[in-house]
Write a protein that holds these residues in place. Structure first.
Motif, PDB file in Angstrom:
ATOM      1  N   GLY A   1      26.625  37.659  16.611  1.00 49.23           N
ATOM      2  CA  GLY A   1      26.948  36.460  15.849  1.00 49.23           C
ATOM      3  C   GLY A   1      25.950  35.343  16.046  1.00 49.23           C
ATOM      4  N   ILE A   2      24.968  35.530  16.922  1.00 49.74           N
ATOM      5  CA  ILE A   2      24.034  34.460  17.269  1.00 49.74           C
ATOM      6  C   ILE A   2      22.929  34.336  16.224  1.00 49.74           C
ATOM      7  N   ALA A   3      22.807  33.134  15.654  1.00 49.37           N
ATOM      8  CA  ALA A   3      21.733  32.840  14.708  1.00 49.37           C
ATOM      9  C   ALA A   3      20.683  31.930  15.338  1.00 49.37           C
ATOM     10  N   GLU A   4      21.110  31.145  16.331  1.00 44.98           N
ATOM     11  CA  GLU A   4      20.206  30.250  17.047  1.00 44.98           C
ATOM     12  C   GLU A   4      20.813  29.905  18.398  1.00 44.98           C
ATOM     13  N   ARG A   5      19.982  29.392  19.264  1.00 47.34           N
ATOM     14  CA  ARG A   5      20.436  29.011  20.594  1.00 47.34           C
ATOM     15  C   ARG A   5      19.688  27.754  21.022  1.00 47.34           C
ATOM     16  N   ARG A   6      20.112  27.135  22.141  1.00 46.74           N
ATOM     17  CA  ARG A   6      19.509  25.882  22.602  1.00 46.74           C
ATOM     18  C   ARG A   6      18.770  26.103  23.929  1.00 46.74           C
ATOM     19  N   TYR A   7      17.596  25.487  24.024  1.00 48.93           N
ATOM     20  CA  TYR A   7      16.798  25.545  25.243  1.00 48.93           C
ATOM     21  C   TYR A   7      16.573  24.133  25.779  1.00 48.93           C
ATOM     22  N   ALA A   8      16.625  23.987  27.093  1.00 47.07           N
ATOM     23  CA  ALA A   8      16.375  22.688  27.727  1.00 47.07           C
ATOM     24  C   ALA A   8      14.903  22.318  27.614  1.00 47.07           C
ATOM     25  N   LYS A   9      14.635  21.036  27.529  1.00 45.90           N
ATOM     26  CA  LYS A   9      13.248  20.567  27.517  1.00 45.90           C
ATOM     27  C   LYS A   9      12.595  20.892  28.864  1.00 45.90           C
ATOM     28  N   PRO A  10      11.277  21.107  28.865  1.00 45.08           N
ATOM     29  CA  PRO A  10      10.586  21.568  30.074  1.00 45.08           C
ATOM     30  C   PRO A  10      10.812  20.725  31.323  1.00 45.08           C
ATOM     31  N   HIS A  11      10.991  19.410  31.172  1.00 41.56           N
ATOM     32  CA  HIS A  11      11.128  18.549  32.353  1.00 41.56           C
ATOM     33  C   HIS A  11      12.552  18.508  32.905  1.00 41.56           C
ATOM     34  N   LEU A  12      13.490  19.201  32.249  1.00 40.87           N
ATOM     35  CA  LEU A  12      14.888  19.178  32.693  1.00 40.87           C
ATOM     36  C   LEU A  12      15.285  20.502  33.336  1.00 40.87           C
TER      37      LEU A  12
END
Length: 352
Positions: A51-62
């Motif tokens: 069911g996954i169409a997109e996901r979220r990634y943390a910004k590099p500094h976090l």
């Protein structure tokens, strides 16, 4: 005295990684051989199953502790409490802080300590510790918070689930597309208000099931053998979940004294859309009744699987009317349930 969730908060990273971003990836089988399908076919099949169409990634500094801190701030603000009055900070995660473009997990000091430090809480009686319990970690943290409050050891707890799974995935493994980053937090406290936690259920299956999820080598045989990534046997996890999770939820519901027809929402760990739908079908089959419409909120389509963060994030989204056709009303009885590495399963029934 009742034990209730009095505040929620979540942190959903801004960076959106759509399935199209994987079109140029090289996907390999576990033996290192090329998968004999074009990437668009692999990705279409993946989306149909998960069911996954997109996901979220943390910004590099976090890092994970940063995400947990942001979610905690929002939960504290939502509950309108003084953070100095928190007795326990319980942080569920799996890999600690993994800095961007590194391969080493950092858990010294623990994430709960880091988050308490970031919240600038001075009170030494506020005890901060981590819990490693796979994807069910946040739910187990809530169950532990309830136990502390019932035992008279606490009046108010902050329970957080936070993770940056994007930093421990093997980019040559199709399963890398499942995982994402995020954090969810809740304030759990004793209150005279009606409702709260009604019953809970937890189990650990480790005899044959302990290594369904594990840290293993990349599918790319040319990479450093000492570098490990999150790996899983998806088929075994799916079969395990369908056998054990519906029964665990049923036991929890039965122990709560609430009839299945009176359950208004079921918040299940966002691991795989088809798996969650199958769990729901088997649960209602145990009760020989039909599944009500809109009973299972879902966020996996756009947020992916952020492990310990999925359930508290989902709760926060629904409480704030951010999911279509999903809302909560005072007096609603809801179920929280999860399954994950260990293999652990758990659930609790809650009157909103």
């Amino acid at each position: 005295m009742n034990i209730k969730i009095t505040g929620t908060g979540s942190y959903i990273p801004d960076t959106i990684e759509k399935n199209e971003a994987f079109y140029e990836h090289t996907f390999l089988n576990t033996d290192g051989s090329i998968i004999n399908y074009p990437n668009n076919v692999i990705i279409e099949k993946f989306q149909a199953i998960t069911g996954i169409a997109e996901r979220r990634y943390a910004k590099p500094h976090l890092n994970a502790s940063d995400l947990g801190f942001f979610a905690a701030e929002r939960a504290i603000e939502d509950a309108k409490i003084d953070p100095e009055t928190i007795d326990y900070i319980i942080v569920a995660h799996n890999f600690g802080d993994v800095k961007y473009n590194t391969v080493q997990s950092d858990m010294l000091p623990g994430l709960a300590v880091r988050i308490k430090h970031s919240l600038r809480i001075k009170n030494p009686k506020c005890v901060a510790y981590d819990i490693l319990f796979g994807c069910p970690g946040w739910i187990e943290g809530v169950i532990q918070a309830q136990a502390f409050i019932k035992a008279g050891m606490a009046k108010r707890c902050l329970v957080i689930g936070t993770e940056t799974l994007s930093r421990v995935v093997d980019k040559y493994d199709r399963d890398a597309m499942i995982f994402s980053d995020g954090a969810g937090a809740t304030i759990i406290e004793a209150t005279e208000d009606e409702g709260g936690i009604l019953a809970h259920e937890t189990a650990s299956y480790t005899y044959d099931e302990a290594y369904h999820l594990y840290f293993g080598n990349s599918n790319n045989q040319n990479l450093n053998k000492d570098t490990r990534y999150i790996k899983m046997d998806g088929r075994k996890i799916y079969e395990f979940a369908l056998i054990h999770v519906p029964q665990a939820i049923k036991t929890c519901i039965d122990n709560s004294g609430v009839a299945i027809k009176d359950i208004k929402k079921i918040f299940i760990h966002q691991a795989n859309e088809k798996m969650d739908e199958a769990i729901l079908k088997r649960l209602y089959r145990l009760y020989k009744t039909e599944i009500p419409e809109h009973i299972m909120p879902m966020s996996i389509q756009t947020l992916g699987n952020s492990s310990v963060a999925t359930v508290p994030t989902l709760l926060d989204l629904v409480r704030n009317n951010k999911l279509e056709n999903q809302s909560l009303n005072k007096g609603d009885v809801i179920i929280f349930a999860s399954v994950g590495a260990g293999m652990h399963i758990n659930a609790f029934a809650y009157k909103y």
